[in-house]
Structures are given as C-alpha cells and as structure tokens.
Design a protein around this motif. Structure first.
Motif, PDB file in Angstrom:
ATOM      1  N   THR A 355      45.089  32.010  40.068  1.00  0.00           N
ATOM      2  CA  THR A 355      46.192  32.529  40.875  1.00  0.00           C
ATOM      3  C   THR A 355      46.609  33.870  40.301  1.00  0.00           C
ATOM      4  O   THR A 355      46.794  33.995  39.079  1.00  0.00           O
ATOM      5  CB  THR A 355      47.395  31.575  40.874  1.00  0.00           C
ATOM      6  OG1 THR A 355      47.003  30.316  41.445  1.00  0.00           O
ATOM      7  CG2 THR A 355      48.537  32.145  41.699  1.00  0.00           C
ATOM      8  N   THR A 384      45.106  33.148  45.527  1.00  0.00           N
ATOM      9  CA  THR A 384      44.849  31.928  44.780  1.00  0.00           C
ATOM     10  C   THR A 384      43.525  31.344  45.267  1.00  0.00           C
ATOM     11  O   THR A 384      43.260  31.332  46.480  1.00  0.00           O
ATOM     12  CB  THR A 384      45.993  30.909  44.930  1.00  0.00           C
ATOM     13  OG1 THR A 384      45.732  29.778  44.081  1.00  0.00           O
ATOM     14  CG2 THR A 384      46.171  30.447  46.356  1.00  0.00           C
ATOM     15  N   ASP A 385      42.673  30.920  44.351  1.00  0.00           N
ATOM     16  CA  ASP A 385      41.358  30.426  44.742  1.00  0.00           C
ATOM     17  C   ASP A 385      40.907  29.286  43.828  1.00  0.00           C
ATOM     18  O   ASP A 385      41.424  29.100  42.727  1.00  0.00           O
ATOM     19  CB  ASP A 385      40.313  31.540  44.755  1.00  0.00           C
ATOM     20  CG  ASP A 385      40.085  32.190  43.405  1.00  0.00           C
ATOM     21  OD1 ASP A 385      39.694  31.485  42.465  1.00  0.00           O
ATOM     22  OD2 ASP A 385      40.302  33.411  43.286  1.00  0.00           O
ATOM     23  N   LEU A 403      43.033  31.555  49.318  1.00  0.00           N
ATOM     24  CA  LEU A 403      44.116  31.949  50.215  1.00  0.00           C
ATOM     25  C   LEU A 403      44.661  33.276  49.728  1.00  0.00           C
ATOM     26  O   LEU A 403      44.959  33.431  48.535  1.00  0.00           O
ATOM     27  CB  LEU A 403      45.223  30.899  50.222  1.00  0.00           C
ATOM     28  CG  LEU A 403      46.475  31.227  51.064  1.00  0.00           C
ATOM     29  CD1 LEU A 403      46.119  31.229  52.552  1.00  0.00           C
ATOM     30  CD2 LEU A 403      47.590  30.228  50.775  1.00  0.00           C
ATOM     31  N   TYR A 405      47.291  36.765  50.554  1.00  0.00           N
ATOM     32  CA  TYR A 405      48.373  37.384  51.312  1.00  0.00           C
ATOM     33  C   TYR A 405      48.722  38.709  50.652  1.00  0.00           C
ATOM     34  O   TYR A 405      48.816  38.800  49.422  1.00  0.00           O
ATOM     35  CB  TYR A 405      49.615  36.493  51.341  1.00  0.00           C
ATOM     36  CG  TYR A 405      50.825  37.174  51.978  1.00  0.00           C
ATOM     37  CD1 TYR A 405      50.910  37.332  53.358  1.00  0.00           C
ATOM     38  CD2 TYR A 405      51.847  37.681  51.186  1.00  0.00           C
ATOM     39  CE1 TYR A 405      51.996  37.962  53.946  1.00  0.00           C
ATOM     40  CE2 TYR A 405      52.950  38.304  51.769  1.00  0.00           C
ATOM     41  CZ  TYR A 405      53.020  38.457  53.147  1.00  0.00           C
ATOM     42  OH  TYR A 405      54.084  39.088  53.718  1.00  0.00           O
ATOM     43  N   LEU A 439      47.386  37.959  56.115  1.00  0.00           N
ATOM     44  CA  LEU A 439      47.369  36.584  55.625  1.00  0.00           C
ATOM     45  C   LEU A 439      46.066  35.935  56.062  1.00  0.00           C
ATOM     46  O   LEU A 439      45.742  35.939  57.261  1.00  0.00           O
ATOM     47  CB  LEU A 439      48.559  35.793  56.180  1.00  0.00           C
ATOM     48  CG  LEU A 439      48.571  34.282  55.878  1.00  0.00           C
ATOM     49  CD1 LEU A 439      48.687  34.035  54.381  1.00  0.00           C
ATOM     50  CD2 LEU A 439      49.704  33.600  56.631  1.00  0.00           C
ATOM     51  N   GLY A 441      42.408  33.208  54.846  1.00  0.00           N
ATOM     52  CA  GLY A 441      41.700  32.295  53.969  1.00  0.00           C
ATOM     53  C   GLY A 441      40.221  32.591  53.968  1.00  0.00           C
ATOM     54  O   GLY A 441      39.683  33.168  54.932  1.00  0.00           O
ATOM     55  N   ARG A 442      39.551  32.229  52.871  1.00  0.00           N
ATOM     56  CA  ARG A 442      38.112  32.452  52.733  1.00  0.00           C
ATOM     57  C   ARG A 442      37.461  31.214  52.144  1.00  0.00           C
ATOM     58  O   ARG A 442      38.081  30.490  51.368  1.00  0.00           O
ATOM     59  CB  ARG A 442      37.834  33.648  51.813  1.00  0.00           C
ATOM     60  CG  ARG A 442      38.503  34.932  52.259  1.00  0.00           C
ATOM     61  CD  ARG A 442      38.564  35.954  51.155  1.00  0.00           C
ATOM     62  NE  ARG A 442      39.599  36.947  51.415  1.00  0.00           N
ATOM     63  CZ  ARG A 442      40.127  37.755  50.514  1.00  0.00           C
ATOM     64  NH1 ARG A 442      39.701  37.686  49.252  1.00  0.00           N
ATOM     65  NH2 ARG A 442      41.066  38.621  50.834  1.00  0.00           N
ATOM     66  N   SER A 460      35.628  34.058  56.521  1.00  0.00           N
ATOM     67  CA  SER A 460      37.040  34.379  56.299  1.00  0.00           C
ATOM     68  C   SER A 460      37.724  34.467  57.645  1.00  0.00           C
ATOM     69  O   SER A 460      37.106  34.830  58.655  1.00  0.00           O
ATOM     70  CB  SER A 460      37.203  35.696  55.526  1.00  0.00           C
ATOM     71  OG  SER A 460      36.972  36.804  56.380  1.00  0.00           O
ATOM     72  N   GLU A 462      41.621  35.910  59.096  1.00  0.00           N
ATOM     73  CA  GLU A 462      42.771  36.663  58.608  1.00  0.00           C
ATOM     74  C   GLU A 462      43.588  37.194  59.781  1.00  0.00           C
ATOM     75  O   GLU A 462      43.034  37.663  60.777  1.00  0.00           O
ATOM     76  CB  GLU A 462      42.288  37.833  57.737  1.00  0.00           C
ATOM     77  CG  GLU A 462      43.380  38.574  57.010  1.00  0.00           C
ATOM     78  CD  GLU A 462      42.806  39.494  55.932  1.00  0.00           C
ATOM     79  OE1 GLU A 462      43.598  40.084  55.181  1.00  0.00           O
ATOM     80  OE2 GLU A 462      41.562  39.616  55.847  1.00  0.00           O
TER      81      GLU A 462
END
Length: 778
Positions: A355, A384-385, A403, A405, A439, A441-442, A460, A462
């Motif tokens: 993070t 954060t991953d 995730l 942002y 915002l 996610g991947r 991804s 977004e």
C-alpha cells in the motif's frame, strides 16, 4: 475503452463480462497456496536483453532492498512485456549526462526532444509524444515504484538527474492493463541506487562548454533495519542559445525500514527547483539563418534571423511591439515536490500486500512568449495491490490485483505579456479551476503453461472524471468581454492484455502480445481553443489504441544479445497537439483513426575482450487513416482529407550506434573510450505534410577512467570527458507542429513557404561542446 471498440471485428462484448473473466482467473490463483512460481515466472519472463549491467538479480522489491525471497513488484521484469533495461555501468556512470535523454537513447523506441529550459527534455515511446514540445504525455513515469506522472497525465523531466539512477526500465507499447490511464505509449520506471549499493558517500563535479557546472553529492548505507540513500545536485549553465541560462537544484531521498522480515516501509522524497531563461522558438527559415539566435539582445539591433515576438503595447489589445527573448524576459521558475510512502507486508511465504500513498505538487510561473501562466497542481496518488505465487488449475502462476486512485486540483491564471521591464504581466486573459480524478482496478495472471510456454492475461478498468471551469477575458477599446466554459465529463475505459511467450531453450525466446491503452484528455486540453487562447475545447474524447507485438530475443552466449520486435497499433481518437502561431498556446484535437507500425531492433555484443558494440534502431511509420481537417480564413472555409498523410512530429528512422573499448587488465585497467553516432530522420511538422524538419547525424566521443584507490581515505575515483557533436553539425532538436492555414484572399491552402516563415516552432540542437567530470567515492 471496451476491447470490442478497438478490435478488428465489429461485434460488442459486454464490459462487465470483459472485466469478470480475466479477473476471476486472477483471483482464482491468489488464494491457493502451492508451488513457488516466482522463479519460474522470472526465468520465463521475456524482456528486451539488458543492454548494460543492472542491479542485483536477487533483489526482491523495486526501490527497497527487501529480503531474499519476498515477492517482486509486478513491474520488476514482468513476463511478456517489451522492456529494455538501461543500466548504470557503461551508460550512466562513465559519462557526464546533462539530461536523461542522452541515457535513454540506448533503448529502441525512444525519441528525445529539447524541452523548455535547463535539463528539461520531452520523451516519447514509439512516437506517441514526439509531437509535444513541453509536457510529456502518453506514458506513465515511476521512480522506485512510486508514480511521478500526475493524474492529468503530465510528466516532466526537470527533476530527473541521471546520476541518481542505477537502472531505468523502458516499457514499450500499450500498457494500460498494467499502469492504467495515459500508458498508451508505454512507461518509464526509474530506479535510484540503494544505500547498500552506494555504501559510503560520493562527491562529483562536471564542467564544460557554455558555462556548464554541476556539483553533486550522494550518500548511502545500511544500519540494521534502516537503509538510506540521498542524492543532491546543483546544475547551472549559460546555455548555447541566446537567453538560455539556467540553474536547477534537486534533492532525491530513498529510505527504507525493515523492522521484521515480513514488513518493509519505504519513504520517497524528491524536490526540484528550476529557474531558466527561455530563448524564442524560431521559424525554419530563421533556424537556417541564425540557429542559435546570436546577436538577438535587442530588437533595434537584432541580427538577421533573430526571432521577435509581438507583445501588446498596453498588455491588453491593439498595437504590438516586437521584442527579443531578452527584452520580453521569457523564462520559467518552477518547483516540483513529491513525498510518498509505501508499506509492504508478506502475508505468508507466497503473498505480499503493498500500500502506498504519495503527494505531488507542481508549482509553476512561466512567462512564455505572448502569455504567462501561473498555477499550482497539487495531487494525491494511492495504490494498494496484492501479489501471490501459487497454482492455477495445477499450473505455477503469479497473480496480481490492484486498486488505484489519484486526483489533481488545477488552479491556473493566464496573463497577456507586456513588453520590457523583464517578465512584465499584462491583462488577465484566463482563469481555470478543475479537478480530475481517476479510480480503477487492475488484475494480472502469469501462468507457466509448461517448461517452455508462459501465458499472461491482464485487464484494467478505470473511471476518470473532470469537473472544471474556465473564464476567458477579451479586451478592446470598448471594454472587457467574458466567456465562461464549464465541463463535467466522465470517461470509463477498459484495457485487456494477452501475451504468450515460448522459450524452446536458454538461447531463444519468442513472444506475442496483444494489448490496449487509453489516454483521457486533461483539463488543460479542454480549455484551450484552436486559436491558441483560453476557451472552450470540451468535446475531446479518450484516445484509445490496440497494439500487436511479435518479437524474438536471441542470446547465444553471454557476450551477444539481439532482439527484434515488430509492432502494429490501431488508434481511435488520437490526441494530437499543434501550435496555431507564434507565442500562442498549443491546442489539442482528436484524429478519428490512425495507425502506428514499425520495427525495433537492439544489439549488445562484446565481440572481443574489452570491446563492446551497442545498437538501438527504430522504424516508426505513423499515418492518419481517417481525419478531415477544416480550415477557415476570412469568408472561406475548406475541408481537407488527411487520410494517408504522415502524422507530424514522428521521425521514421532513428538509430544509436556505439563502439567502445575498456582495458580489462594490467596497469591501465579501467581506462576506456567509445564513439557513438545518433541518427534521426527528418519529419513533417504539419498535417498537410508540406514542410519537413531536416534529419541529422551527430557523433559523440568519450574517454573515461575508473580505479579503486588504496592507502588513502577515498575508495574509488572516476574521471570522464566527452566531446559532443564532434563535427559541429547544425541540427534541429525540437520543432513544434504547425497548423495549416488558408489564404484569406484566395481561399487556397497556404504552402510550405508560409509554414517555413512561421515562428514559434524550432529550437536548434547544441553545437560542438565539451564536458568533463570527476567523481570520488569514500
């Protein structure tokens, strides 16, 4: 961007399904403990051969010396990507690199343009940003795993001092599945030297032609669970053009704390101050007469070929007074500050959670030419991953989910310039406030299908929102007018990626990749009109591309590495910027459809003891396939079909070739020299392809010496000297694309002669110059 919108088949695939299928596979791999697949995935990972020595292969994390065996970051040698690793030895350590551009040319696919003052350069990957002359776009830039690209897609390289780095990774091709928004061209990942690599402190000094002087200090080490490296530099010079002196200071800190083997904390701090005078951009005609703008101190006594810029006498409207760059006080005074932190936690032997949060503020004061912009761009980046090594359907796999942002708050005021008295401000002509947020996610899975085959699946999704308001002011004898433009835009983009790698033996690797990318327009793009003034341009669409890569890497011996990659990319709504005239703001438009296709070749051959040859070649052919441009002048309006025309700003051929010798043994061990040639093809600078900037070939020569010292306080000495542009060729290093125009009397399109006489485009490259330096390690 849905995959179906860019696919060659017209059928649509539901966005939810496009996200769900690969994400389900990734998540399926995450919770299942099993075979440690990291070594397998890393061994099968196919990247462009390392063109120089890189950091320790056993390093776990990117930018922190994590314990052996901890999960690597997803950007550390990812499988299936087209990546060049530019290392320190032979590329950075033994040359006085005044900016990052001279180092990155070791990678195919890279184009370098002179930026606006100091060591600022504009970098492009596969030509995706080659038409820009200010801010770098269409790529994501990271340092030690922290994002340096602001949420509006802007990256600058003033803060990047090459001497701070141990390795630079160049990711080529669409990368939004891995990096999200703006990665249509690729990504750059810088890695500073860690404390254990430095293990002491170093002082360095470089000096050279045109008053160049750079002092640097580096300190680093490890003490128990703490590791710190700190780099600081001060660089200044008079510049080789009239009115181009500068000074810039950089501080770069990387610190890590490892209280337990399972927890690692990393702190990153960068601060850069730049104060630079800017020469005037000339026309191509003026470049041929007076490339370095010599004898251009005052307009009254200006030499032939001097560029003069017309500023309103009263700072608002009416008559203009032509001034030189000195009289106008053109320049920049900018600051960039980044503070970021990361926590890495090993949940178990196969799973690592990271993070990170970063604050990035870009503050600028830029009295450029006919206008002056002042503003502040504070931004936040959160990521954060989770990375897990395990099994997927019984096959070794590495899974990754993330995730992200980020948000930026833009505040800009734009003024007319007034003549004389330094950078005198005229009337306020624009105020802009905007907030842009991304915002998304991947997800990514690398699966070892067999001992020879590895597959990669990534995606991804977004959402980008831009809300803002621009107020433009116009002036005349009757008073001031006000025009308000607002925007409230939302963009949802999806980018899948699929790669397959076949490695029949240790010498050969074959790879194929299909990937997508997206770049949303920035708020600043939405509020500059085709007239080059603040206003309404809010109908811009997302730039999307679908790219196919086929390549092979051959390493028959440890002394020979060859790589060949072919790429074909289809663009939709490509964002293209150009200048409407001298001193005006560049504006951006969408080209409905275009294609980029080419070849990248790299070679590194140590063909005899001490001898080494390096080559990096790029062929890049970019054309509009659907674009009709409308031009107006007076009572005339005409439309011109640009389909089949070359996209301006992109050279078709580029080559770096270097051959050198380093004495490996004996009393002269550590003494070396090399000669390199840098070739760039000419390129068009207008959509009608009427005017072409000339190509060039420059030759650089370097001699260097490094040796360990015994019996004294210093541990090692490095000496180097370089002659750049040995044959003193006059060449063009930057050209702003120019807008085509109509003749207001005839309604016909103006020709090449009109474009060649248009100022505000060209910077000349540096003439022959010498830089030498020394570095002492203690």
């Amino acid at each position: 961007m849905s995959f179906s919108r860019l696919s060659l088949a017209p059928r649509r695939i539901g966005t939810a399904r496009a996200i769900l299928v690969p994400a389900t596979l990734v998540l399926a791999a995450l919770p299942i403990a099993g075979t440690d697949a990291r070594a397998q995935a890393t061994d099968d990972g196919v990247t462009l051969p390392e063109l120089s020595v890189v950091g320790e292969p056993g390093r776990g994390g990117f930018g922190v010396a994590s314990p052996q065996g901890s999960a690597a970051s997803v950007i550390e040698r990812p499988v299936g990507q087209v990546v060049t690793q530019v290392g320190r030895d032979g590329t950075i350590a033994n040359r006085p690199a005044t900016n990052i551009g001279s180092v990155l040319l070791d990678s195919p696919g890279i184009t370098v343009r002179q930026g606006n003052g100091a060591r600022d350069v504009v970098i492009s990957i596969r030509g995706n940003n080659a038409r820009s002359t200010g801010v770098t776009k269409n790529m994501v830039v990271l340092e030690d795993g922290f994002i340096l690209t602001q949420p509006d897609g802007a990256s600058r390289f003033d803060l990047v001092d090459p001497r701070a780095y141990g390795r630079i990774d160049v990711f080529r091709g669409p990368q939004s599945a891995l990096f999200g928004n703006y990665a249509t061209g690729g990504a750059l990942a810088f890695r500073t030297r860690t404390g254990r690599e430095i293990d002491g402190y170093e002082v360095g000094i470089d000096a050279g032609s045109f008053g160049y002087l750079s002092n640097s200090f580096t300190v680093g080490g490890v003490s128990g669970p703490v590791e710190i490296s700190l780099f600081a530099s001060d660089a200044r010079g008079n510049g080789y053009q009239n009115h181009s002196s500068y000074d810039t200071q950089t501080i770069n800190l990387l610190a890590s704390y490892t209280p337990t083997p399972d927890n690692r904390f990393t702190l990153k701090v960068i601060n850069n101050e730049v104060n630079a005078d800017l020469p005037a951009r000339s026309s191509l005609d003026q470049f041929r007469i007076n490339p370095y703008q010599r004898g251009c101190a005052t307009a009254a006594t200006a030499a032939p070929g001097c560029t003069l810029t017309g500023l309103f006498a009263n700072g608002a409207y009416g008559a203009r007074i032509p001034v030189t760059a000195d009289e106008g006080g053109f320049g920049r005074k900018d600051r960039r500050t980044i503070v970021a932190a990361r926590w890495e936690h090993d949940i178990d032997a196969q799973t690592t959670w990271r993070t990170q949060l970063g604050f990035d503020e870009r503050n600028f004061n830029q009295p450029f030419y006919t206008t002056s912009s002042r503003g502040s761009y504070p931004s936040w980046n959160f990521l954060t991953d989770l990375t897990r090594r395990g099994d997927l359907f019984g096959l070794p796999a590495v899974g990754y989910v993330a995730l992200a942002y980020n948000t930026i708050d833009n505040h800009i005021t734009t003024f007319n310039r007034a003549p004389y008295g330094g950078p005198t401000l005229g009337a306020l002509i624009g105020e802009q406030e905007a907030v842009q947020s991304n915002l998304g996610g991947r997800a990514r899975t690398e699966v070892a299908l067999s001992d020879q085959w590895t597959g990669v699946l990534g995606i991804s999704a977004e959402n980008t929102t831009i809300t803002g308001r621009s107020v433009a002011y116009g002036y005349s004898a009757s008073g001031r007018t006000t025009t308000v433009a607002t925007t409230d835009r939302s963009f949802l983009n999806v980018a899948p990626e699929l790669a397959l790698v076949y490695r029949p033996n240790a010498a050969w690797a074959f790879r194929g990749r299909a990937a997508t990318g997206y770049t949303t327009p920035a708020a600043s793009n939405l509020f500059v009109t085709p007239a080059g003034l603040p206003g309404n341009n809010t109908r811009l669409q997302t730039q999307e591309n679908l790219g196919f890569d086929l390549g092979t890497d051959w390493t028959p011996t440890e002394n020979l590495r060859l790589s060949l990659t072919g790429f074909y990319e289809f663009f939709r709504n490509e964002l293209v910027s150009q200048s409407p005239g001298a001193g005006l703001l560049s504006y951006t438009f969408n080209a409905p459809a275009s294609e980029h296709r080419g070849i990248e070749f790299a070679a590194d051959w140590a063909f005899s003891p001490g001898w080494r040859a390096v080559a990096a070649y790029t062929f890049d052919d970019q054309i509009y396939t659907r674009y009709v441009e409308q031009l107006s002048a007076g009572t005339f309006t005409n439309r011109f079909d640009r389909a089949g025309n070359a996209i301006p700003g992109v050279p078709a051929h580029q080559l770096l070739a270097r051959i050198g010798y380093d004495q490996p043994t004996g009393p002269l061990a550590g003494l070396g020299a090399y000669v390199e040639a840098v070739f760039q093809d000419g390129f068009f600078i207008d959509n009608a392809n009427q005017l072409k900037a000339p190509g060039y070939t420059i030759v650089n020569a370097n001699v260097h010496y490094a040796a360990d010292l015994t019996g004294g306080y210093a541990k090692r000495i490095s000496l180097y000297a370089e002659v750049r542009n040995v044959f003193d060729e006059t060449y063009l290093s930057s050209a702003q694309n120019l807008a085509n125009s109509l003749n207001a009397t005839s309604g016909l399109q103006n020709g090449a002669a009109s474009l060649a006489a248009t100022t505000g485009s060209v910077f000349a490259g540096a003439p022959r110059n010498v830089v030498a330096g020394m570095r002492l390690s203690f």
